[in-house]
Design a protein around this motif. Structure first.
Motif, PDB file in Angstrom:
ATOM      1  N   GLU A 212      -7.232  -3.441  -7.954  1.00  0.00           N
ATOM      2  CA  GLU A 212      -8.037  -2.273  -7.589  1.00  0.00           C
ATOM      3  C   GLU A 212      -8.834  -1.764  -8.790  1.00  0.00           C
ATOM      4  O   GLU A 212     -10.014  -1.402  -8.671  1.00  0.00           O
ATOM      5  N   THR A 230     -11.938  -8.382  -4.262  1.00  0.00           N
ATOM      6  CA  THR A 230     -12.348  -8.247  -2.862  1.00  0.00           C
ATOM      7  C   THR A 230     -13.198  -9.434  -2.431  1.00  0.00           C
ATOM      8  O   THR A 230     -13.052  -9.940  -1.312  1.00  0.00           O
ATOM      9  N   HIS A 280      -5.580  -7.923  -2.038  1.00  0.00           N
ATOM     10  CA  HIS A 280      -5.427  -6.694  -1.272  1.00  0.00           C
ATOM     11  C   HIS A 280      -4.783  -7.028   0.074  1.00  0.00           C
ATOM     12  O   HIS A 280      -4.710  -8.187   0.476  1.00  0.00           O
TER      13      HIS A 280
END
Length: 282
Positions: A212, A230, A280
């Protein structure tokens, strides 16, 4: 060549996306899969995405129905005989692609342009399996094909000017942005992006930051529209590792080799969005 009918071999996520883009642009498309069930599933998936565009007001219902009517599927390579351009989008393995191109050459017209959607393999090596390598080019679409505007049009060592021109014209008619390039490992985008993403993953351990935090650093500090973790989850950890290994095999540059962390994630089935969990959770 004035291309009117396009063949797409392999109707997985990438091939189905290419077929969708083509029928929306007005081309007739013949999609080939290894079973009727897979062909039907691909048609239903394309229909679903077109329906979503109707629901969002981006496509008229009659245009959606007309587009889907331009698609037919088959399990028989010989039914690609009337295609002006055939795009291969099967598994990213050299021998499988070479075997397919031998088969395509046997059934397609002599003037049909044969294109491979490979992201990391050599277009020249794929074309070398045929007796007419001059009609083989690379057309590297990016995933998801209906949304990503870029197509790298790759000239193999023996690709003819006519074949390349035909591919460039089709890309323009698809409403995509064509970047012509020569057959070098990784072409343009992956040659830059793969080692860059590998560096990002190595920083996770070296700088002791979380996925993150790294994503926040690159989006807010470097202006990336999407963080590297991501992005890797979107591409697929397995897809990235495979492409990275292919580039390392060709170039032997340390930055090309997939970091151990990515290999371990691939082996554990942490593939990103497709598996529900990667860097994630999804």
């Amino acid at each position: 060549m004035d291309v009117r009918r396009i063949g797409v071999v392999g109707l997985g996520a990438m091939g189905a996306g290419i077929a969708q883009v083509a029928i929306e642009a007005g081309f007739d498309v013949v999609g080939r899969e290894v079973s009727d069930e897979l062909g039907t599933a691909a048609t239903e998936r394309i229909g679903h995405f077109l329906t979503r565009k109707v629901e969002k007001g981006r496509l008229a219902q009659d245009a959606r129905d007309a587009a889907l009517g331009r698609l037919r599927t088959t399990t028989d390579v010989s039914e690609l005989v009337d295609c002006d351009l055939v795009v291969e989008a099967i598994v990213e393995e050299l021998q499988a692609k070479r075997a397919l191109f031998v088969e395509l050459e046997r059934f397609c017209r002599r003037d049909t342009v044969l294109a491979t959607n490979t992201s990391a393999l050599s277009v020249t090596e794929i074309a070398a399996a045929t007796a007419s390598p001059e009609r083989v080019v690379g057309m590297h679409f990016f995933n998801p094909a209906p949304l990503m505007p870029l197509v790298e049009v790759v000239r193999g060592e023996l690709s003819s000017d006519d074949a390349v021109a035909t591919a460039l014209d089709v890309v323009d008619r698809l409403g995509k942005v064509a970047v012509p390039c020569h057959d070098t490992p990784g072409f343009v985008v992956n040659r830059v992006l793969i080692p860059l993403l590998n560096d990002c993953v190595r920083v996770l351990d070296e700088a002791r930051v979380s996925p993150e935090a790294l994503d926040a650093a690159m989006t807010n500090g470097a202006g990336w529209p999407m963080g590297p973790c991501t992005l890797l989850d979107l591409v697929g950890i397995d897809v990235h590792v495979h492409a990275s290994e292919a580039l390392y095999e060709k170039l032997r540059e340390t930055r090309m080799a997939p970091p151990p962390r990515l290999v371990a994630m691939r082996n554990a089935g942490l593939l990103g969005r497709k598996s529900g969990r990667g860097f994630h959770g999804y």
